[in-house]
Design a protein around this motif. Structure first.
Motif, PDB file in Angstrom:
ATOM      1  N   LEU A  19      36.793 -94.966  19.748  1.00  0.00           N
ATOM      2  CA  LEU A  19      36.433 -95.124  21.148  1.00  0.00           C
ATOM      3  C   LEU A  19      34.948 -94.839  21.363  1.00  0.00           C
ATOM      4  N   VAL A  20      34.374 -95.556  22.317  1.00  0.00           N
ATOM      5  CA  VAL A  20      33.003 -95.291  22.759  1.00  0.00           C
ATOM      6  C   VAL A  20      33.100 -94.537  24.076  1.00  0.00           C
ATOM      7  N   HIS A  21      32.653 -93.287  24.072  1.00  0.00           N
ATOM      8  CA  HIS A  21      32.738 -92.446  25.259  1.00  0.00           C
ATOM      9  C   HIS A  21      31.477 -92.613  26.106  1.00  0.00           C
ATOM     10  N   PRO A  22      31.596 -92.527  27.418  1.00  0.00           N
ATOM     11  CA  PRO A  22      30.411 -92.605  28.278  1.00  0.00           C
ATOM     12  C   PRO A  22      29.398 -91.524  27.893  1.00  0.00           C
ATOM     13  N   SER A  23      28.135 -91.847  28.007  1.00  0.00           N
ATOM     14  CA  SER A  23      27.097 -90.906  27.604  1.00  0.00           C
ATOM     15  C   SER A  23      27.170 -89.598  28.373  1.00  0.00           C
ATOM     16  N   GLU A  24      27.669 -89.648  29.622  1.00  0.00           N
ATOM     17  CA  GLU A  24      27.744 -88.423  30.429  1.00  0.00           C
ATOM     18  C   GLU A  24      28.979 -87.579  30.085  1.00  0.00           C
ATOM     19  N   ALA A  25      29.879 -88.100  29.247  1.00  0.00           N
ATOM     20  CA  ALA A  25      31.106 -87.364  28.927  1.00  0.00           C
ATOM     21  C   ALA A  25      30.825 -86.114  28.090  1.00  0.00           C
ATOM     22  N   LEU A  26      29.887 -86.248  27.153  1.00  0.00           N
ATOM     23  CA  LEU A  26      29.550 -85.121  26.278  1.00  0.00           C
ATOM     24  C   LEU A  26      28.234 -84.510  26.730  1.00  0.00           C
ATOM     25  N   VAL A  27      28.315 -83.287  27.215  1.00  0.00           N
ATOM     26  CA  VAL A  27      27.131 -82.568  27.686  1.00  0.00           C
ATOM     27  C   VAL A  27      26.853 -81.438  26.700  1.00  0.00           C
ATOM     28  N   LEU A  28      25.700 -81.497  26.067  1.00  0.00           N
ATOM     29  CA  LEU A  28      25.338 -80.491  25.073  1.00  0.00           C
ATOM     30  C   LEU A  28      24.417 -79.450  25.686  1.00  0.00           C
ATOM     31  N   SER A  29      24.653 -78.191  25.344  1.00  0.00           N
ATOM     32  CA  SER A  29      23.784 -77.122  25.821  1.00  0.00           C
ATOM     33  C   SER A  29      22.605 -76.976  24.871  1.00  0.00           C
ATOM     34  N   ASP A  30      21.727 -76.049  25.187  1.00  0.00           N
ATOM     35  CA  ASP A  30      20.605 -75.751  24.296  1.00  0.00           C
ATOM     36  C   ASP A  30      21.000 -74.757  23.218  1.00  0.00           C
ATOM     37  N   ASP A  31      22.274 -74.359  23.236  1.00  0.00           N
ATOM     38  CA  ASP A  31      22.762 -73.348  22.293  1.00  0.00           C
ATOM     39  C   ASP A  31      23.230 -74.019  21.004  1.00  0.00           C
ATOM     40  N   VAL A  32      22.283 -74.273  20.106  1.00  0.00           N
ATOM     41  CA  VAL A  32      22.594 -74.867  18.809  1.00  0.00           C
ATOM     42  C   VAL A  32      23.101 -73.760  17.887  1.00  0.00           C
ATOM     43  N   LEU A  33      24.339 -73.919  17.423  1.00  0.00           N
ATOM     44  CA  LEU A  33      24.944 -72.893  16.582  1.00  0.00           C
ATOM     45  C   LEU A  33      24.478 -72.992  15.140  1.00  0.00           C
ATOM     46  N   GLY A  34      23.990 -74.153  14.762  1.00  0.00           N
ATOM     47  CA  GLY A  34      23.487 -74.291  13.400  1.00  0.00           C
ATOM     48  C   GLY A  34      23.388 -75.744  12.987  1.00  0.00           C
ATOM     49  N   TYR A  35      22.831 -75.925  11.805  1.00  0.00           N
ATOM     50  CA  TYR A  35      22.732 -77.240  11.195  1.00  0.00           C
ATOM     51  C   TYR A  35      23.463 -77.148   9.866  1.00  0.00           C
ATOM     52  N   GLY A  36      24.735 -77.464   9.899  1.00  0.00           N
ATOM     53  CA  GLY A  36      25.562 -77.323   8.717  1.00  0.00           C
ATOM     54  C   GLY A  36      25.460 -78.516   7.802  1.00  0.00           C
ATOM     55  N   ARG A  37      26.362 -78.514   6.829  1.00  0.00           N
ATOM     56  CA  ARG A  37      26.428 -79.606   5.874  1.00  0.00           C
ATOM     57  C   ARG A  37      26.712 -80.929   6.589  1.00  0.00           C
ATOM     58  N   ILE A  38      27.402 -80.820   7.737  1.00  0.00           N
ATOM     59  CA  ILE A  38      27.783 -82.033   8.463  1.00  0.00           C
ATOM     60  C   ILE A  38      27.115 -82.044   9.832  1.00  0.00           C
ATOM     61  N   GLY A  39      25.803 -82.166   9.851  1.00  0.00           N
ATOM     62  CA  GLY A  39      25.077 -82.376  11.083  1.00  0.00           C
ATOM     63  C   GLY A  39      24.907 -81.148  11.960  1.00  0.00           C
ATOM     64  N   GLN A  40      24.411 -81.403  13.161  1.00  0.00           N
ATOM     65  CA  GLN A  40      24.120 -80.342  14.129  1.00  0.00           C
ATOM     66  C   GLN A  40      25.407 -79.876  14.803  1.00  0.00           C
ATOM     67  N   VAL A  41      25.507 -78.555  14.987  1.00  0.00           N
ATOM     68  CA  VAL A  41      26.671 -77.962  15.652  1.00  0.00           C
ATOM     69  C   VAL A  41      26.174 -77.271  16.917  1.00  0.00           C
ATOM     70  N   THR A  42      26.692 -77.698  18.078  1.00  0.00           N
ATOM     71  CA  THR A  42      26.165 -77.257  19.365  1.00  0.00           C
ATOM     72  C   THR A  42      27.295 -76.958  20.339  1.00  0.00           C
ATOM     73  N   ARG A  43      27.110 -75.927  21.146  1.00  0.00           N
ATOM     74  CA  ARG A  43      28.048 -75.693  22.247  1.00  0.00           C
ATOM     75  C   ARG A  43      27.826 -76.752  23.325  1.00  0.00           C
ATOM     76  N   GLY A  44      28.902 -77.088  24.018  1.00  0.00           N
ATOM     77  CA  GLY A  44      28.780 -78.067  25.084  1.00  0.00           C
ATOM     78  C   GLY A  44      30.095 -78.236  25.813  1.00  0.00           C
ATOM     79  N   SER A  45      30.257 -79.392  26.429  1.00  0.00           N
ATOM     80  CA  SER A  45      31.513 -79.704  27.113  1.00  0.00           C
ATOM     81  C   SER A  45      31.784 -81.188  26.977  1.00  0.00           C
ATOM     82  N   LEU A  46      33.063 -81.524  26.902  1.00  0.00           N
ATOM     83  CA  LEU A  46      33.497 -82.914  26.818  1.00  0.00           C
ATOM     84  C   LEU A  46      34.456 -83.172  27.974  1.00  0.00           C
ATOM     85  N   TYR A  47      34.047 -84.056  28.874  1.00  0.00           N
ATOM     86  CA  TYR A  47      34.820 -84.317  30.091  1.00  0.00           C
ATOM     87  C   TYR A  47      35.146 -83.008  30.823  1.00  0.00           C
ATOM     88  N   GLY A  48      34.174 -82.103  30.825  1.00  0.00           N
ATOM     89  CA  GLY A  48      34.316 -80.851  31.554  1.00  0.00           C
ATOM     90  C   GLY A  48      34.984 -79.726  30.781  1.00  0.00           C
TER      91      GLY A  48
END
Length: 200
Positions: A19-48
């Motif tokens: 599925l292609v989710h609307p760009s506004e569905a995933l809201v990422l915070s500035d709280d990056v938890l790390g850059y692991g083996r599989i990309g950036q890991v960030t706190r956020g919200s998906l559809y609230g």
């Protein structure tokens, strides 16, 4: 009808529609938890709903996509019944409507810490019990490390959570299971040694 993008999934050896989710569905915070083996890991919200998101550029980081696809398959397959019981919940996944971003949204484990030498033996025993449950499904975690084991103490009781299943695979022998258990128990001993030596 929501748009989809078809991508080859090497883990299932099939073409999968995401599925292609609307760009506004995933809201990422500035709280990056790390850059692991599989990309950036960030706190956020998906559809609230609050979540922890793994996100990659599927064009520029195409080598990471198979790992995320493997992780999705592990969550939806052998670990489906263990979600929220020692394994975090897979909330959703797919592409963002910017053309390139692919993400996994997972539930967050609050007030958790990595294995520590100050934790009692029962904490390590609890973590092993969860790993044993994972092993009963026939798979290996594939990357036992302190950053992938989260410990919680709730009302005097310990809980263990395992995250990051991108490198998970089927076990080929009982020795595979024993090796991962040994790696897990060593995390607690190594933490204790590190504290004693003054290392961080």
């Amino acid at each position: 009808m929501r748009r989809t993008i078809s991508v080859w999934d090497s883990s299932s050896r099939t073409v999968v529609q995401y599925l292609v989710h609307p760009s506004e569905a995933l809201v990422l915070s500035d709280d990056v938890l790390g850059y692991g083996r599989i990309g950036q890991v960030t706190r956020g919200s998906l559809y609230g709903r609050s979540c922890v998101a793994k996100i990659i550029d599927a064009d520029k980081q195409s080598e990471l996509l198979p790992l995320l696809q493997n992780e999705i398959g592990i969550y939806q397959g052998p670990l489906k019944h263990l979600q929220n019981q020692g394994v975090v919940e897979l909330i959703d996944y797919g592409f963002i409507d910017d053309g390139n971003s692919f993400f996994l949204a997972l539930s967050e484990v609050h007030s958790a810490s990595q294995p520590s030498g100050s934790m009692p033996t029962v904490a390590a025993d609890t973590a092993q019990q969860v790993l044993d449950q994972i092993h009963t499904t026939g798979i290996l975690h594939g990357n036992i490390s302190a950053s992938n084991v989260l410990m919680q103490e709730v009302a005097g009781c310990w809980k263990a959570w395992f995250i990051d299943f991108g490198l998970s695979r089927k076990a080929t022998s009982k020795e595979d299971y024993k090796e991962e258990v040994a790696q897990l128990r060593a995390l607690f001993r190594q933490s204790l040694s590190s504290e004693g030596s003054g290392d961080v």
